[in-house]
Design a protein around this motif. Sequence first.
Motif, PDB file in Angstrom:
ATOM      1  N   ALA A  13       6.311  -9.746  -5.429  1.00 33.98           N
ATOM      2  CA  ALA A  13       5.664  -9.211  -6.611  1.00 33.98           C
ATOM      3  C   ALA A  13       5.061  -7.892  -6.506  1.00 33.98           C
ATOM      4  CB  ALA A  13       4.955  -9.918  -7.457  1.00 33.98           C
ATOM      5  N   ALA A  14       5.018  -6.846  -7.306  1.00 28.73           N
ATOM      6  CA  ALA A  14       4.195  -5.782  -7.216  1.00 28.73           C
ATOM      7  C   ALA A  14       2.693  -5.798  -6.880  1.00 28.73           C
ATOM      8  CB  ALA A  14       4.670  -4.883  -8.405  1.00 28.73           C
ATOM      9  N   VAL A  15       2.193  -5.224  -6.093  1.00 29.34           N
ATOM     10  CA  VAL A  15       0.853  -5.518  -6.062  1.00 29.34           C
ATOM     11  C   VAL A  15      -0.218  -4.459  -6.250  1.00 29.34           C
ATOM     12  CG1 VAL A  15       1.363  -7.030  -3.866  1.00 29.34           C
ATOM     13  CG2 VAL A  15       1.163  -4.562  -3.513  1.00 29.34           C
ATOM     14  N   GLY A  16       0.461  -3.822  -7.458  1.00 24.05           N
ATOM     15  CA  GLY A  16      -0.384  -2.581  -7.749  1.00 24.05           C
ATOM     16  C   GLY A  16       0.687  -2.080  -9.198  1.00 24.05           C
ATOM     17  N   PRO A  17       0.129  -0.810  -9.407  1.00 25.23           N
ATOM     18  CA  PRO A  17       0.815  -0.644 -10.890  1.00 25.23           C
ATOM     19  C   PRO A  17       2.153   0.306 -10.397  1.00 25.23           C
ATOM     20  CG  PRO A  17      -0.830   1.177  -9.961  1.00 25.23           C
ATOM     21  CD  PRO A  17      -0.920  -0.068  -9.188  1.00 25.23           C
ATOM     22  N   TYR A  18       3.157  -0.573  -9.965  1.00 26.26           N
ATOM     23  CA  TYR A  18       4.435  -0.033 -10.055  1.00 26.26           C
ATOM     24  C   TYR A  18       5.441  -1.204 -10.192  1.00 26.26           C
ATOM     25  CZ  TYR A  18       4.234  -2.515  -5.302  1.00 26.26           C
ATOM     26  OH  TYR A  18       3.910  -3.513  -4.340  1.00 26.26           O
ATOM     27  N   SER A  19       6.520  -1.090 -10.224  1.00 25.82           N
ATOM     28  CA  SER A  19       7.786  -1.796 -10.653  1.00 25.82           C
ATOM     29  C   SER A  19       8.554  -2.374  -9.387  1.00 25.82           C
ATOM     30  CB  SER A  19       8.686  -1.542 -11.663  1.00 25.82           C
ATOM     31  OG  SER A  19       7.782  -1.449 -12.933  1.00 25.82           O
ATOM     32  N   GLN A  20       9.220  -3.482  -9.080  1.00 24.69           N
ATOM     33  CA  GLN A  20       9.923  -3.606  -7.761  1.00 24.69           C
ATOM     34  C   GLN A  20      11.081  -2.547  -7.987  1.00 24.69           C
ATOM     35  OE1 GLN A  20      11.171  -7.672  -8.398  1.00 24.69           O
ATOM     36  NE2 GLN A  20       9.856  -8.373  -6.623  1.00 24.69           N
ATOM     37  N   ALA A  21      11.681  -2.263  -8.963  1.00 25.29           N
ATOM     38  CA  ALA A  21      12.894  -1.438  -9.372  1.00 25.29           C
ATOM     39  C   ALA A  21      12.772  -0.923 -10.856  1.00 25.29           C
ATOM     40  CB  ALA A  21      14.367  -1.858  -8.597  1.00 25.29           C
ATOM     41  N   ALA A  91      -6.313   5.631  -5.104  1.00 21.99           N
ATOM     42  CA  ALA A  91      -4.822   6.218  -5.619  1.00 21.99           C
ATOM     43  C   ALA A  91      -4.043   5.140  -6.436  1.00 21.99           C
ATOM     44  CB  ALA A  91      -3.906   6.668  -4.420  1.00 21.99           C
ATOM     45  N   ASN A  92      -4.454   3.979  -6.214  1.00 20.82           N
ATOM     46  CA  ASN A  92      -3.777   2.904  -7.105  1.00 20.82           C
ATOM     47  C   ASN A  92      -4.441   2.824  -8.249  1.00 20.82           C
ATOM     48  OD1 ASN A  92      -1.612   1.199  -6.460  1.00 20.82           O
ATOM     49  ND2 ASN A  92      -3.163  -0.667  -6.794  1.00 20.82           N
ATOM     50  N   GLY A  93      -5.793   2.964  -8.547  1.00 19.49           N
ATOM     51  CA  GLY A  93      -6.504   2.998  -9.733  1.00 19.49           C
ATOM     52  C   GLY A  93      -6.273   4.127 -10.440  1.00 19.49           C
ATOM     53  N   ILE A  94      -6.018   5.350  -9.973  1.00 21.58           N
ATOM     54  CA  ILE A  94      -5.910   6.640 -10.704  1.00 21.58           C
ATOM     55  C   ILE A  94      -4.345   6.651 -11.173  1.00 21.58           C
ATOM     56  CG2 ILE A  94      -5.590   8.936 -10.497  1.00 21.58           C
ATOM     57  CD1 ILE A  94      -7.999   9.042  -8.426  1.00 21.58           C
ATOM     58  N   MET A  95      -3.114   6.114 -10.419  1.00 21.42           N
ATOM     59  CA  MET A  95      -2.159   5.984 -11.176  1.00 21.42           C
ATOM     60  C   MET A  95      -2.208   5.039 -12.147  1.00 21.42           C
ATOM     61  SD  MET A  95       1.319   4.642  -8.729  1.00 21.42           S
ATOM     62  CE  MET A  95       2.860   4.043  -9.871  1.00 21.42           C
ATOM     63  N   ALA A  96      -2.685   3.967 -12.141  1.00 17.44           N
ATOM     64  CA  ALA A  96      -2.988   3.005 -13.164  1.00 17.44           C
ATOM     65  C   ALA A  96      -3.453   3.625 -14.450  1.00 17.44           C
ATOM     66  CB  ALA A  96      -3.509   1.670 -12.736  1.00 17.44           C
ATOM     67  N   PRO A 100       1.826   5.599 -18.032  1.00 18.02           N
ATOM     68  CA  PRO A 100       2.101   4.371 -18.942  1.00 18.02           C
ATOM     69  C   PRO A 100       3.136   3.394 -18.418  1.00 18.02           C
ATOM     70  CG  PRO A 100       3.908   6.408 -19.397  1.00 18.02           C
ATOM     71  CD  PRO A 100       2.672   6.731 -18.273  1.00 18.02           C
ATOM     72  N   GLN A 101       3.209   2.017 -19.104  1.00 20.43           N
ATOM     73  CA  GLN A 101       3.869   1.152 -18.431  1.00 20.43           C
ATOM     74  C   GLN A 101       5.262   1.221 -19.209  1.00 20.43           C
ATOM     75  OE1 GLN A 101       2.177  -2.763 -18.024  1.00 20.43           O
ATOM     76  NE2 GLN A 101       0.107  -1.918 -17.927  1.00 20.43           N
ATOM     77  N   PRO A 102       6.319   0.651 -18.810  1.00 20.85           N
ATOM     78  CA  PRO A 102       6.537   0.252 -17.431  1.00 20.85           C
ATOM     79  C   PRO A 102       6.420   1.176 -16.290  1.00 20.85           C
ATOM     80  CG  PRO A 102       8.635   0.476 -18.605  1.00 20.85           C
ATOM     81  CD  PRO A 102       7.697   0.907 -19.472  1.00 20.85           C
ATOM     82  N   TYR A 103       5.499   0.769 -15.400  1.00 17.29           N
ATOM     83  CA  TYR A 103       5.305   1.768 -14.298  1.00 17.29           C
ATOM     84  C   TYR A 103       6.585   1.877 -13.419  1.00 17.29           C
ATOM     85  CZ  TYR A 103       0.350   0.640 -14.815  1.00 17.29           C
ATOM     86  OH  TYR A 103      -0.748   0.299 -15.551  1.00 17.29           O
ATOM     87  N   PRO A 104       6.825   2.966 -12.774  1.00 17.75           N
ATOM     88  CA  PRO A 104       7.897   3.420 -11.851  1.00 17.75           C
ATOM     89  C   PRO A 104       7.799   2.646 -10.793  1.00 17.75           C
ATOM     90  CG  PRO A 104       6.239   5.074 -11.805  1.00 17.75           C
ATOM     91  CD  PRO A 104       5.686   4.183 -12.628  1.00 17.75           C
ATOM     92  N   ALA A 105       9.066   2.758 -10.139  1.00 13.00           N
ATOM     93  CA  ALA A 105       9.099   2.151  -8.682  1.00 13.00           C
ATOM     94  C   ALA A 105       8.320   3.118  -7.970  1.00 13.00           C
ATOM     95  CB  ALA A 105      10.375   1.890  -8.259  1.00 13.00           C
ATOM     96  N   ARG A 106       7.580   2.383  -6.527  1.00  6.78           N
ATOM     97  CA  ARG A 106       6.828   3.337  -5.830  1.00  6.78           C
ATOM     98  C   ARG A 106       6.695   2.831  -4.369  1.00  6.78           C
ATOM     99  NH1 ARG A 106       0.742   2.331  -6.813  1.00  6.78           N
ATOM    100  NH2 ARG A 106       1.312   0.776  -5.110  1.00  6.78           N
ATOM    101  N   SER A 107       6.627   4.006  -3.451  1.00 12.44           N
ATOM    102  CA  SER A 107       6.498   3.702  -2.045  1.00 12.44           C
ATOM    103  C   SER A 107       5.218   4.692  -1.912  1.00 12.44           C
ATOM    104  CB  SER A 107       7.584   4.363  -1.211  1.00 12.44           C
ATOM    105  OG  SER A 107       8.706   3.483  -1.418  1.00 12.44           O
TER     106      SER A 107
END
Length: 128
Positions: A13-21, A91-96, A100-107
């Motif tokens: 599962a995603a461990v932050g503000p992002y989606s698997q895909a 960085a994770n907090g600022i991204m969140a 807006p949700q749904p969050y994009p995929a992210r690396s």
Amino acid sequence: MTKTVVHTASAPAAVGPYSQAIVAPAGKTVYLSGQIGLVPATGEMISDRFEDQVKQSFANMAAVIEAAGGSLASIVKLNLFLTDLGQFSIANGIMADSLPQPYPARSTVGVASLPKGAQFEIEAVIVI
């Protein structure tokens, strides 16, 4: 644009503000170059503070997205580059807070250095 989140229990599962895909509808795909924490008016780094650089990078990215005809909701993929992965939670907090949700995929990638001594860089793919 309506994005569809792809989620499977067969992958972590995603461990932050992002989606698997993300599945994006057909549209114009825009590939944004990386943005660092430079102040547009001066071309200088906003400060030596990591948090300031992240916020300015997001602001710079948003400006380019808007110039392309999109919005932050148009992002389908983000790549984050950090010179210190110990700063990842910031960085994770600022991204969140910024997206807006749904969050994009992210690396997220730890790198040895970035242009102009930046500590953070962000690049994106958007569909509009």
